[in-house]
Design an enzyme around this catalytic site. Sequence first.
Site, PDB file in Angstrom:
ATOM      1  N   ASP A 168       0.697  -1.296  -0.108  1.00 41.28           N
ATOM      2  CA  ASP A 168      -0.018   0.039  -0.045  1.00 41.28           C
ATOM      3  C   ASP A 168       0.891   1.319   0.014  1.00 41.28           C
ATOM      4  O   ASP A 168       0.184   2.181   0.199  1.00 41.28           O
ATOM      5  CB  ASP A 168      -1.039   0.097   1.213  1.00 41.28           C
ATOM      6  N   LYS A 171       3.351   1.285  -4.855  1.00 40.00           N
ATOM      7  CA  LYS A 171       4.334   0.729  -5.949  1.00 40.00           C
ATOM      8  C   LYS A 171       3.557   0.544  -7.139  1.00 40.00           C
ATOM      9  O   LYS A 171       3.981   1.003  -8.287  1.00 40.00           O
ATOM     10  CB  LYS A 171       4.845  -0.773  -5.381  1.00 40.00           C
ATOM     11  N   THR A 172       2.182  -0.024  -7.172  1.00 38.31           N
ATOM     12  CA  THR A 172       1.528  -0.368  -8.423  1.00 38.31           C
ATOM     13  C   THR A 172       1.167   1.018  -8.865  1.00 38.31           C
ATOM     14  O   THR A 172       1.329   1.300 -10.162  1.00 38.31           O
ATOM     15  CB  THR A 172       0.246  -1.133  -8.075  1.00 38.31           C
ATOM     16  N   HIS A 215       9.938  -7.222  -3.413  1.00 41.50           N
ATOM     17  CA  HIS A 215      11.281  -7.979  -3.562  1.00 41.50           C
ATOM     18  C   HIS A 215      10.980  -9.621  -3.637  1.00 41.50           C
ATOM     19  O   HIS A 215      12.099 -10.259  -3.898  1.00 41.50           O
ATOM     20  CB  HIS A 215      11.850  -7.539  -2.161  1.00 41.50           C
TER      21      HIS A 215
HETATM   22  P1  GDP Z   1       0.971  -1.119  -3.656  1.00 40.40           P
HETATM   23  O1  GDP Z   1       0.443  -2.020  -2.733  1.00 40.40           O
HETATM   24  O2  GDP Z   1       2.300  -0.629  -2.702  1.00 40.40           O
HETATM   25  O3  GDP Z   1       1.283  -1.570  -5.100  1.00 40.40           O
HETATM   26  O4  GDP Z   1       0.058   0.409  -3.451  1.00 40.40           O
HETATM   27  P2  GDP Z   1      -0.813   0.870  -4.444  1.00 40.40           P
HETATM   28  O5  GDP Z   1       0.083   1.398  -5.656  1.00 40.40           O
HETATM   29  O6  GDP Z   1      -1.946  -0.281  -4.526  1.00 40.40           O
HETATM   30  O7  GDP Z   1      -1.333   2.062  -3.604  1.00 40.40           O
HETATM   31  C1  GDP Z   1      -2.103   1.807  -2.495  1.00 40.40           C
HETATM   32  C2  GDP Z   1      -2.933   3.088  -2.054  1.00 40.40           C
HETATM   33  O8  GDP Z   1      -2.293   4.103  -1.986  1.00 40.40           O
HETATM   34  C3  GDP Z   1      -4.032   3.171  -3.218  1.00 40.40           C
HETATM   35  O9  GDP Z   1      -5.285   3.377  -2.589  1.00 40.40           O
HETATM   36  C4  GDP Z   1      -3.415   4.241  -3.804  1.00 40.40           C
HETATM   37  O10 GDP Z   1      -4.480   4.922  -4.789  1.00 40.40           O
HETATM   38  C5  GDP Z   1      -2.858   5.169  -2.993  1.00 40.40           C
HETATM   39  N1  GDP Z   1      -1.753   6.015  -3.506  1.00 40.40           N
HETATM   40  C6  GDP Z   1      -0.616   5.407  -4.236  1.00 40.40           C
HETATM   41  N2  GDP Z   1       0.187   6.539  -4.460  1.00 40.40           N
HETATM   42  C7  GDP Z   1      -0.255   7.614  -4.067  1.00 40.40           C
HETATM   43  C8  GDP Z   1       0.176   8.799  -3.981  1.00 40.40           C
HETATM   44  O11 GDP Z   1       1.086   9.383  -4.462  1.00 40.40           O
HETATM   45  N3  GDP Z   1      -0.835   9.959  -3.122  1.00 40.40           N
HETATM   46  C9  GDP Z   1      -1.781   9.491  -2.848  1.00 40.40           C
HETATM   47  N4  GDP Z   1      -2.704  10.402  -2.015  1.00 40.40           N
HETATM   48  N5  GDP Z   1      -2.436   8.201  -2.533  1.00 40.40           N
HETATM   49  C10 GDP Z   1      -1.432   7.176  -3.250  1.00 40.40           C
END
Ligand code: GDP
Length: 655
Positions: A168, A171-172, A215
């Site tokens: 969260d 990354k995605t 990772h």
């Molecule tokens: P992952 O699990 O690392 O792949 O995380 P995700 O890309 O799925 O992001 C998790 C949550 O954080 C989602 O609800 C995204 O919309 C939110 N999110 C990701 N990047 C940002 C950002 O730069 N700003 C904000 N406000 N929310 C973000």
Amino acid sequence: MVNKIRVYELAKLLKMSAKDLMEVLEKLGIEAKTHMSSIDVETAKLVEDMLKKEDASAPSKAAPAPQRAVRRVSVAKGATVAELAKALGVPVGDAVSKLVKASKMLSASDRADDEALLILGEAYGVELEWGDGASDQGGPAPSASPEDVRPERMVPRPPVVTVMGHVDHGKTTLLDTIRRTNRAAKEAGGITQHIGASLVEHGGRRIVFLDTPGHEAFTTLRARGAKVTDVAVLVVAADDGVMPQTEEAISHARAAGVPIVVAINKIDKPGVDVERVKRQLSERGLIPEEWGGDTVMVPVSAKTGKGVEELLEMILLVADMLELKADPHALPRGYIIESRLDKGRGPVGSVIVQHGTLRVGDVVLTSNTYAKVRSMLDDRGNYVKEAPPGTPVEVSGFEEVPVAGDTFVKVSSEREAKAILESKKEQTGEAVKPSRVRLEDLYRRLQEGEAKQLRLILKADTQGSLEAIESSIRKMARDEVGVEVVHKGIGNVSESDVMLAAASDAIVLGFNVQVEKAASRLAEDEGVDVRTYRIIYEMLDDVKAALEGLLEPERKEEVVGKAEIRAIFKLPKGGKVAGCYVLEGFARRNASVRVRRGKEILYEGRLASLKRFKDDVREVASGFECGMAFEGFQDFQEGDLVEFFVVSETRRTLG
Ligand code: GDP
């Protein structure tokens, strides 16, 4: 901050490579850890002046030979710069940059002339002369086969990047944003296709991003032998800070020796504290370069796209330090990064070409299968006819689904591919487990030079015990044997820990923790040594004993079957087969055998064949007859007894 300039910026101004500038700085005793480091403007001016003076005072004397030239090297007339570098025993890139610095614009594949000879000779303190190519270096460079990777044909290749970080943290989202806004311009149109990796462009240069972040994916590829990733982007959400998987990601990247670029994400959120994240990362050894460290940290918002361009810029800069190169004319080879069974296209494998250029029609071999390349799909959904180094493509035409993390190499024909796979099967019989380091055989490995260090992954129930264990174990390191803690963490032994251990040839030690089911299955498959303890001293005793070679494995022999020889058959072509009756257990093709006559042991070894009637079989149960031949032994007679046994090495039972 205002009065500082980064090394790479200064290099740009001075029109020289950051690497060369680093060398100059080092010679001048100016401290700069990487080309990302800053030096103050005053110093920069000084450097500039010095370089100008040097230039003015005769370009070819830029680097006067420090001592009298003692070495003579002769090279054949018409040699290329690369061949010259080889004769000198210096990196080609280095030689080229020496030439360029002396205003001699030659590339590696260009022929050298008298002037080039002079410049390089002086630069390396060697008497370089034209001759027949015979030199004190042992003669001319052997002419490499066209299939070998040849330094003089090397061209820069794009870096391959994996995005890592805690769940969260974005990354995605970051990957999506990068792909959406920076797709390589080549052919517009086409929907982004998931083929395992994506090509993006920044400032006219390309970067390959692996589609699967994390990772775990990174280390799984590595455990299978593929060193795919060049740079790791560590995503840390500014509102959340460093979390357990952030720490894991750092360990995984470090164990792989892959440089880390930090993306401090979600800076669009109100009230986030970027400095706090930097502090947390510093405590884990990632020190931002503006604080004197060498880790690049870029504040970004994956959501709004802010900072993403700078992140790409920084990735390229860090990649520049790695001098990534590939030979597009060598024998095609590379890595399988993903694989699956496609409904329409059959078994497919996403590959990244490392050297050479892969073409439709080529036959490629992996560890378990081969493909006559039928089609190649790029990340834009276009079918392409060829894939140069650093281009991810999805290849169809595989006989079976290839293994992700495997390497592939081009072979001459399907026949050759089949023959190699066949002979491999014969050699191994069945799939063999990878042999990884175990605590019991650590000492032997150290003695034989196979291991240099005891690498450990430590898991414990509390921070306190973790620290106690680490410091006690570190104290056991001695001159000949180092101890390296690849990763430490609190909590049960997970799949990720086991994968990391497999990839870095480490042993997992757990204190007061459990091994997750999936992790223990993986450890079994990967041959990773995982040990858990409830008493700290038992753990320390084991490690100490292992380092001193006192922890020998217990060899246990188990008889799995017995057979009696009841008839002898002479084969028409020579050789003898023993006709047997299995008395108890099983006669096994792959077990070890011992032939006894009364108390005497006549033979210990393996079977050359085991047959029921005309068929080769793996196993014959008690009460059945069979024929067997032994490897290199024929002096058996009726009434001899054949014992089948397996040897297992068991570790000592632990607390
Ligand atoms: P992952 O699990 O690392 O792949 O995380 P995700 O890309 O799925 O992001 C998790 C949550 O954080 C989602 O609800 C995204 O919309 C939110 N999110 C990701 N990047 C940002 C950002 O730069 N700003 C904000 N406000 N929310 C973000």
